[in-house]
Design an enzyme around this catalytic site. Structure first.
Site, short mmCIF file in Angstrom:
data_model
loop_
_atom_site.label_atom_id
_atom_site.label_comp_id
_atom_site.label_asym_id
_atom_site.label_seq_id
_atom_site.Cartn_x
_atom_site.Cartn_y
_atom_site.Cartn_z
N GLU A 177 0.83 -1.21 0.00
CA GLU A 177 0.00 0.00 0.00
C GLU A 177 0.86 1.25 0.00
OE1 GLU A 177 0.84 1.69 2.92
OE2 GLU A 177 1.93 -0.18 3.36
N GLU A 318 4.64 -0.30 0.84
CA GLU A 318 4.78 -0.53 -0.61
C GLU A 318 4.79 -2.02 -0.96
OE1 GLU A 318 8.30 1.31 -2.24
OE2 GLU A 318 7.85 3.27 -1.39
#
Lengths: 350, 350
Positions: A177, A318
């Site tokens: 994310e 990420e």
């Protein structure tokens, strides 16, 4: 999709197949190595076989998915970075300059970024899907982060993206994310799911001063008093994020299709914990990667019933830790499927 | 090579370059991520840059080397497996059926097995080099495992193999071993190097009963009383193994060429500890992979000054843990060399 169709959908998700688990366990005993000498790789291979319903699992088609969204709660000044960084990082992912670009290449995974609710001009790039539900969430210090409709729509987007990836052959997913402010959301979710206090599950995110850190805890405490969310869906809607809802949908769809999902650090694990709270049988398909530096991560791993595979003191998000776990799961499967048995290799088995 | 030429050779091994270390540290601060958010990957990238003398290290050419040898001390009945298994496993490596075959493929490394002293008929296979110094070591419960000449010759073979691999472009090595009985040797080496008692550093190898375990400790205690080895070379010669000597040579040659070596579990780490005891500056080039289940491994990691990257409860040997560390070192280098800076990506740096 409404909450009833979501319930119906989740009810068809089945746990892993114990028969494949037992067959895999038995095969591990006759491979050319001392028993248990591959340690946790052996158990992983059995769990993956049981989830995939095959003694020949194949994790070679790998996808890193990053769901991105902005958070209204950044108005409260709880982040070290301005909200604009979410959109700037989307450009960085598109240009190939972020950590996860390098890590995806390293582990042989494709990378797809899904904008579920970034509050900025729309961007176009080959590895970016724009599926915006809203221009970021509402400030949950004042009102619910999302409407029920928005949170369900974001769940649906996560499901759709995973369906698309599966239809092109992907069997193994790392779920990451990007969203400035989303550790605040993840801490609120963790406190609500586990009953731990916000102070116990709140960290310094990407590097906060003492003052901002204390304020972040107060914002979460006040939000939980204000909304009093009870069910996983209420927690998601009141203090979650659009990217978190999309990750919940992604995890459910991975489980529904009996594929392998790897959760990352704190925020990705908060979404996994919501998915598993909504649908306990989804757990069979979801694997831990690393232990994050964030203090709330431990509580989530415990709720998820998973031990991390490594602890490299990472706290980037990420999907970075989840991507790095891919070669380890691949190693578990490769040893299991490619090794000779004692009989095949004509070796004295002790 | 005699011990004087070995000393002269080791004196030209230089530690890492601190200037490259500092330049790498500075670069890590401007890459598009919160400071320190990649955790230990950041420090690893700086150490690899400093060892390799470049801000563009390249670990893409990877080699797993397995050194194999038999141990006379198996006469004492200290192993769960008969000595013949060393040769049988060589056939398994050649046929591609061992764990390390699968793991090498997973991490994109070539695999080369070096027979430095297996007590069996010679075998031929594309990934096997036969460089036998002797048909196994002597039983170190009764006499030194090797003559000085034999141990130096085995060191030389390790060096030669690494030279050959470097000449075809390899920059990153995982160093593993195969040799029934060699945990007994590694425990004796560890006790002699660290001053810890054999009981503290002896484990159950590949699965020993209580009786054999106790006997294994007694054999080591008696051997250290008998030989009283003082220097690293005496320790190697008296209680080491041909494959352990070859690994010492491999580590020294990696350091001499400023390449990257990864040590594996207990036995591979015992050889690394001997190499670093002989030549402290070699340490800059040698990286830990996993924490082995063997109790003596902790003492060796401490002597080597390295923290393992993961603990998957493995205890197989064959270079299995070291191979699995390759994608992690690659990830450290890939993020370091491929990420954009805040300025390049036009991102607010906080």
């Amino acid at each position: 999709m409404n909450s009833l169709t979501l319930l119906a959908y989740m009810s068809q998700i089945k746990p892993r197949d114990e028969l494949f688990y037992q067959q895999a366990k038995a095969r591990q005993q006759i491979l050319t190595k001392p028993p248990q000498s591959l340690g946790r790789l052996e158990e992983l291979s059995c769990e993956i076989a049981a989830a995939s319903r095959t003694l020949q699992p194949n994790l070679s088609q790998r996808s890193v998915l990053i769901f991105a969204g902005d958070h209204g709660v950044t108005e409260e000044g709880i982040s070290a970075y301005p909200r604009e960084v979410t959109a700037q990082m989307l450009s960085n992912f598109a240009a190939g300059g972020a950590a996860i670009n390098a890590l995806s290449r390293t582990v042989g995974a494709s990378l797809l970024v899904v904008d579920v609710g970034v509050a900025a001009e729309r961007r176009h790039a080959p590895n970016l899907r724009t599926r915006r539900v809203a221009d970021g969430t509402q400030n949950f210090a004042k009102r619910p982060a999302m409407s029920e409709e928005q949170s369900l729509r974001a769940i649906e987007i996560g499901r759709e993206i995973v369906q698309e990836e599966i239809s092109r052959g992907v069997t193994c997913f790392a779920i990451g994310e990007m969203g400035i402010g989303n550790t605040t959301s993840a801490s609120a979710i963790t406190a609500a799911l586990t009953g731990l206090s916000p102070r116990e599950v709140t960290g310094r995110g990407t590097g906060l001063s003492d003052d901002i850190y204390t304020h972040k805890i107060e914002v979460i405490e006040a939000a939980l008093r204000l909304h009093q969310p009870r069910t996983p869906l209420e927690i998601l809607q009141c203090v979650g994020g659009l990217e978190i809802a999309a990750m919940v949908g992604a995890y459910l769809e991975i489980a529904s299709n009996q594929k392998i999902g790897i959760f990352d650090g704190f925020i990705s694990s908060a979404a996994a914990a919501l998915a598993v709270s909504l649908c306990p049988d989804a757990r069979s398909y979801l694997f831990a990667s690393h232990r994050s530096v964030e203090p709330g991560h431990r509580a989530l791993l415990s709720l998820l019933g998973r031990e991390p595979l490594f602890d490299l003191q990472m706290r980037l998000g990420e999907g970075s830790g989840a991507a790095l776990a891919m070669p380890i799961l691949e190693a578990a499967v490769a040893t299991f499927t490619q090794m000779a048995t004692f009989e095949e290799a004509k070796i004295a088995s002790s």
